[in-house]
Write a protein that holds these residues in place. Structure first.
Motif, PDB file in Angstrom:
ATOM      1  N   LEU A 105      81.096  17.423  90.246  1.00 32.85           N
ATOM      2  CA  LEU A 105      82.286  17.693  89.423  1.00 32.85           C
ATOM      3  C   LEU A 105      82.680  16.435  88.673  1.00 32.85           C
ATOM      4  O   LEU A 105      82.629  15.326  89.200  1.00 32.85           O
ATOM      5  N   VAL A 106      83.077  16.606  87.410  1.00 35.98           N
ATOM      6  CA  VAL A 106      83.544  15.488  86.591  1.00 35.98           C
ATOM      7  C   VAL A 106      84.979  15.793  86.169  1.00 35.98           C
ATOM      8  O   VAL A 106      85.237  16.856  85.605  1.00 35.98           O
ATOM      9  N   LEU A 166      84.378  10.682  87.128  1.00 34.41           N
ATOM     10  CA  LEU A 166      85.487  10.593  86.174  1.00 34.41           C
ATOM     11  C   LEU A 166      84.933  10.482  84.752  1.00 34.41           C
ATOM     12  O   LEU A 166      83.869   9.890  84.540  1.00 34.41           O
ATOM     13  N   ALA A 167      85.662  11.022  83.799  1.00 35.67           N
ATOM     14  CA  ALA A 167      85.207  10.971  82.414  1.00 35.67           C
ATOM     15  C   ALA A 167      86.386  10.935  81.455  1.00 35.67           C
ATOM     16  O   ALA A 167      87.526  11.221  81.831  1.00 35.67           O
ATOM     17  N   LYS A 168      86.067  10.568  80.210  1.00 37.94           N
ATOM     18  CA  LYS A 168      87.103  10.432  79.204  1.00 37.94           C
ATOM     19  C   LYS A 168      86.454  10.554  77.828  1.00 37.94           C
ATOM     20  O   LYS A 168      85.321  10.120  77.636  1.00 37.94           O
ATOM     21  N   GLN A 169      87.183  11.139  76.883  1.00 34.62           N
ATOM     22  CA  GLN A 169      86.716  11.146  75.498  1.00 34.62           C
ATOM     23  C   GLN A 169      87.465  10.047  74.757  1.00 34.62           C
ATOM     24  O   GLN A 169      88.696  10.011  74.779  1.00 34.62           O
ATOM     25  N   THR A 222      88.424   1.814  79.666  1.00 31.54           N
ATOM     26  CA  THR A 222      87.636   2.429  80.728  1.00 31.54           C
ATOM     27  C   THR A 222      88.276   2.214  82.101  1.00 31.54           C
ATOM     28  O   THR A 222      87.716   2.628  83.109  1.00 31.54           O
ATOM     29  N   LEU A 223      89.451   1.584  82.125  1.00 35.47           N
ATOM     30  CA  LEU A 223      90.122   1.332  83.408  1.00 35.47           C
ATOM     31  C   LEU A 223      90.330   2.629  84.182  1.00 35.47           C
ATOM     32  O   LEU A 223      90.165   2.672  85.405  1.00 35.47           O
ATOM     33  N   ILE A 224      90.682   3.681  83.438  1.00 37.92           N
ATOM     34  CA  ILE A 224      90.959   4.962  84.086  1.00 37.92           C
ATOM     35  C   ILE A 224      89.695   5.545  84.726  1.00 37.92           C
ATOM     36  O   ILE A 224      89.769   6.410  85.586  1.00 37.92           O
ATOM     37  N   LEU A 225      88.528   5.034  84.304  1.00 38.29           N
ATOM     38  CA  LEU A 225      87.260   5.495  84.880  1.00 38.29           C
ATOM     39  C   LEU A 225      86.819   4.600  86.038  1.00 38.29           C
ATOM     40  O   LEU A 225      85.686   4.684  86.514  1.00 38.29           O
ATOM     41  N   GLN A 226      87.726   3.741  86.448  1.00 37.06           N
ATOM     42  CA  GLN A 226      87.503   2.849  87.599  1.00 37.06           C
ATOM     43  C   GLN A 226      86.341   1.885  87.386  1.00 37.06           C
ATOM     44  O   GLN A 226      85.608   1.578  88.323  1.00 37.06           O
ATOM     45  N   GLY A 234      92.607  14.695  80.515  1.00 41.68           N
ATOM     46  CA  GLY A 234      92.264  15.950  79.862  1.00 41.68           C
ATOM     47  C   GLY A 234      91.288  15.719  78.718  1.00 41.68           C
ATOM     48  O   GLY A 234      90.931  14.579  78.402  1.00 41.68           O
ATOM     49  N   LEU A 235      90.841  16.824  78.140  1.00 37.85           N
ATOM     50  CA  LEU A 235      89.929  16.769  76.997  1.00 37.85           C
ATOM     51  C   LEU A 235      90.707  17.392  75.832  1.00 37.85           C
ATOM     52  O   LEU A 235      91.177  18.522  75.952  1.00 37.85           O
ATOM     53  N   PRO A 236      90.872  16.653  74.709  1.00 42.56           N
ATOM     54  CA  PRO A 236      91.729  17.157  73.633  1.00 42.56           C
ATOM     55  C   PRO A 236      91.361  18.581  73.220  1.00 42.56           C
ATOM     56  O   PRO A 236      90.193  18.889  73.000  1.00 42.56           O
ATOM     57  N   GLY A 237      92.363  19.422  73.169  1.00 46.59           N
ATOM     58  CA  GLY A 237      92.146  20.810  72.750  1.00 46.59           C
ATOM     59  C   GLY A 237      92.138  21.798  73.897  1.00 46.59           C
ATOM     60  O   GLY A 237      92.210  23.000  73.675  1.00 46.59           O
ATOM     61  N   PHE A 238      92.049  21.275  75.143  1.00 46.72           N
ATOM     62  CA  PHE A 238      91.930  22.171  76.295  1.00 46.72           C
ATOM     63  C   PHE A 238      92.851  21.750  77.440  1.00 46.72           C
ATOM     64  O   PHE A 238      93.162  20.565  77.593  1.00 46.72           O
ATOM     65  N   GLN A 239      93.219  22.718  78.251  1.00 52.92           N
ATOM     66  CA  GLN A 239      94.055  22.442  79.431  1.00 52.92           C
ATOM     67  C   GLN A 239      93.206  21.920  80.591  1.00 52.92           C
ATOM     68  O   GLN A 239      93.672  21.144  81.412  1.00 52.92           O
TER      69      GLN A 239
END
Lengths: 148, 74
Positions: free
Chosen positions: A18-19, A119-122, A78-82, A24-29
């Motif tokens: 799971l990622v 963890l992931a981020k756009q 990228t801090l939020i991605l640890q 969140g990912l812009p455009g989606f909940q």
């Protein structure tokens, strides 16, 4: 864990695959996704929502591009991605269907995925000059076409 | 929505660590300075909207285009 998907039916994925997108990912909940690859199309990884069976996007590796793609990411982003260590992160590009059977790649906002911690981020690359709808394969410039 | 009237040079604080300052007002344009922690994403709304729309478009695709199938070109 079992995940219902419209495109692939029911899929069974290990919980550690799971990622989560904490912002969140812009455009989606939805915040929780899995990356799925289907036989016969190994170059595509589908970012499938673990919460919404309808929601999935194609992603590809920038190595597909045929040119160097080196997004300038600030360590603070990228801090939020640890991690502040870019090599820890996998970079993927969201792809949409383009004209003439090609693709439109979002070079402007790559996905950064830290698989080890799920963890992931756009990240939008403001000021980079990259387009969120870059045609691939790149159209051949008309002045490069052979002359009749 | 909270509305506040501010003059150039005046600030608004959001929480402990976000400060917005009105730098300049010229005609119909306002120049703002934003002081926020580096991990806080600050984007023009239209860029965020474009990002949402691009992602939603991508989610409408159902099939892998032929060019990306194994053995596909290029």
């Amino acid at each position: 864990m079992k995940i219902e998907t419209r495109r692939f039916g029911e899929v069974d994925v290990p919980a550690q695959d799971l990622v989560t997108f904490p912002e969140g990912l812009p455009g989606f909940q939805c915040r929780r996704y899995v990356l799925l690859t289907r036989p016969g199309a190994e170059r595509v990884c589908w970012l499938q929502s673990a919460e919404n069976s309808e929601l999935a996007m194609m992603t590809v590796s920038p190595s597909l591009l045929g040119f160097e793609y080196e997004p300038r990411i600030k360590p603070a982003e990228t801090l939020i991605l640890q991690t502040e260590n870019l090599p820890d992160l996998e970079i993927r590009l969201i792809a949409a269907e383009g004209p003439d059977g090609g693709l439109l790649l979002n070079l402007f906002a790559p996905l950064l995925i830290h698989r080890k911690v799920g963890l992931a981020k756009q990240v939008p690359l403001v000021g980079s000059g990259h387009s969120p709808v870059t045609p691939w394969p790149a159209p051949i410039a008309s002045d490069n076409l052979p002359q009749p | 929505m909270l509305s506040l009237a501010r003059r150039p040079g005046q600030k608004i604080r959001i929480g402990e660590d976000i400060v917005i300052i009105v730098r300049e007002v010229r005609g119909r344009q306002v120049k703002l300075g934003i002081d926020a922690p580096p991990q806080v994403s600050v984007l023009r709304e239209e860029i965020h909207e474009e990002l949402c729309e691009t992602n939603r478009n991508a989610a409408r695709c159902d099939a892998v285009p032929a060019c990306l199938l194994d053995g596909g070109h290029p």
